[in-house]
Scaffold this active site. Sequence first.
Site, short mmCIF file in Angstrom:
data_model
loop_
_atom_site.label_atom_id
_atom_site.label_comp_id
_atom_site.label_asym_id
_atom_site.label_seq_id
_atom_site.Cartn_x
_atom_site.Cartn_y
_atom_site.Cartn_z
N GLU A 254 30.51 37.39 47.30
CA GLU A 254 31.16 36.35 48.11
C GLU A 254 32.59 36.80 48.28
OE1 GLU A 254 33.76 33.37 48.67
OE2 GLU A 254 32.83 32.59 46.85
N CYS A 288 38.06 29.67 48.57
CA CYS A 288 37.43 30.60 49.51
C CYS A 288 36.84 29.88 50.71
CB CYS A 288 36.37 31.42 48.80
SG CYS A 288 35.12 30.43 47.93
#
Length: 486
Positions: A254, A288
């Site tokens: 990720e 994020c």
Amino acid sequence: MKEIKHFINGAFVGSASGRTFEDVNPANGQVIARVHEAGRAEVDAAVQAARAALKGPWGKMSVSERAEILHRVADGITARFDEFLEAECLDTGKPKSLASHIDIPRGAANFKVFADLLKNVATEAFEMATPDGSGAINYAVRRPKGVIGVISPWNLPLLLMTWKVGPALACGNTVVVKPSEETPLTTALLGEVMQAAGVPAGVYNVVHGFGPDSAGAFLTEHPDVNAITFTGETRTGEAIMRAAAKGVRPVSFELGGKNAGIVFADCDLDKAIEGSMRSVFANGGQVCLGTERLYVERPIFDEFVARLKAGAESLVIGTPDDPQANFGPLISLQHREKVLSYYQKAVDEGATVVTGGGVPEMPAELAGGAWVQPTIWTGLADGAAVVTEEIFGPCCHIRPFDREEEAVELANSLPYGLAATIWTENTSRAHRVAGQLEAGIVWVNSWFLRDLRTAFGGSKQSGIGREGGVHSLEFYTELKNICVKL
């Protein structure tokens, strides 16, 4: 002063070299602890302990037996909630109101959810005809992948580390965790919880250090690590991918993002402002999944900008112990320099600074902290640095649009595709636009609503693979087909 050691084969051990580094409180710049830095010897010891544990009691347990232990781990986190909360907030500077609501509860939930999920996963089976007419049965079984290298980030340290460790252990793997050098405390504290919960030695291991030429590189290059899961910058992911290519080891990434939010004129503006406030400024913008680009339909553009400005200026900047504070420091002075460099770039490229753009005045005892102002810009070209590059700070650029197709094109214009938000009361439009956005996660009239059973991950340069629910099982297990002739 507190000393943070590695956790290897069920014991806390120091580095043979004696090398340590400082763990700093980002709210005031004071040193919290000295952390042992792992060399190749410590990383190898952790990997070998993890490999040996695969053949020990852990590898012989049933799914239900492992699940019972992982429930005890979750209960152990909850029982020591205040300790985890204090450690997480010391390391990150985030408000306790945020960490107590999200970070620590999710840290515990990640063990329970995946332990229970694996107990209820069905296997596939097929009957088939054979040339001699006797037939055969094919059925699939899942087996642990082996030793998993876990490299976790500093923005949500406990949450994102356990997001990987929980399913990895539920599947019967063992792990070697390399937490961020900025936030080692809760990863170390979890070692104590693992011991108390009865997790066998070698199942959960922790090595501290940095990336290149340190623990991170030593872990990803180790030939006895079977798979690597990483959350962090795209550039670091590329380096890990090169290391994992030797031995053709699988990775789950990720990575970076530059997430867009699209606000249509028919939205519920109160909800859009509230949601955008969270997606831009929560955790100091160090999320994020956060929003750094907002595209607002022109009829409501001016009102939206004015209201988001008012919201940003209403944020209460303060330390974790301030019950009124809802906005903390950045993770480090080094990261602050990066964010402030983008604040300056925005001005250099001709931005209108709607609010913020600098460093807030703080009391003398907090002057050494990594503080910045919540910041909003308008007026920049689509190719400007702060519009196209991930900043990972409490800031966003707002741009008007006139047509739905234009908004989609702008949102999809970058090489990232982690998350996006859509604000509209038109259900048909919501589904249509969500389907067109190049992002792994799209929220409609919400942000950061997470069901742990669903897929999580990014498209384009924002990641490889998916975790969450059965998707985590696909990464952390090997699927084996067994064919039995009747």
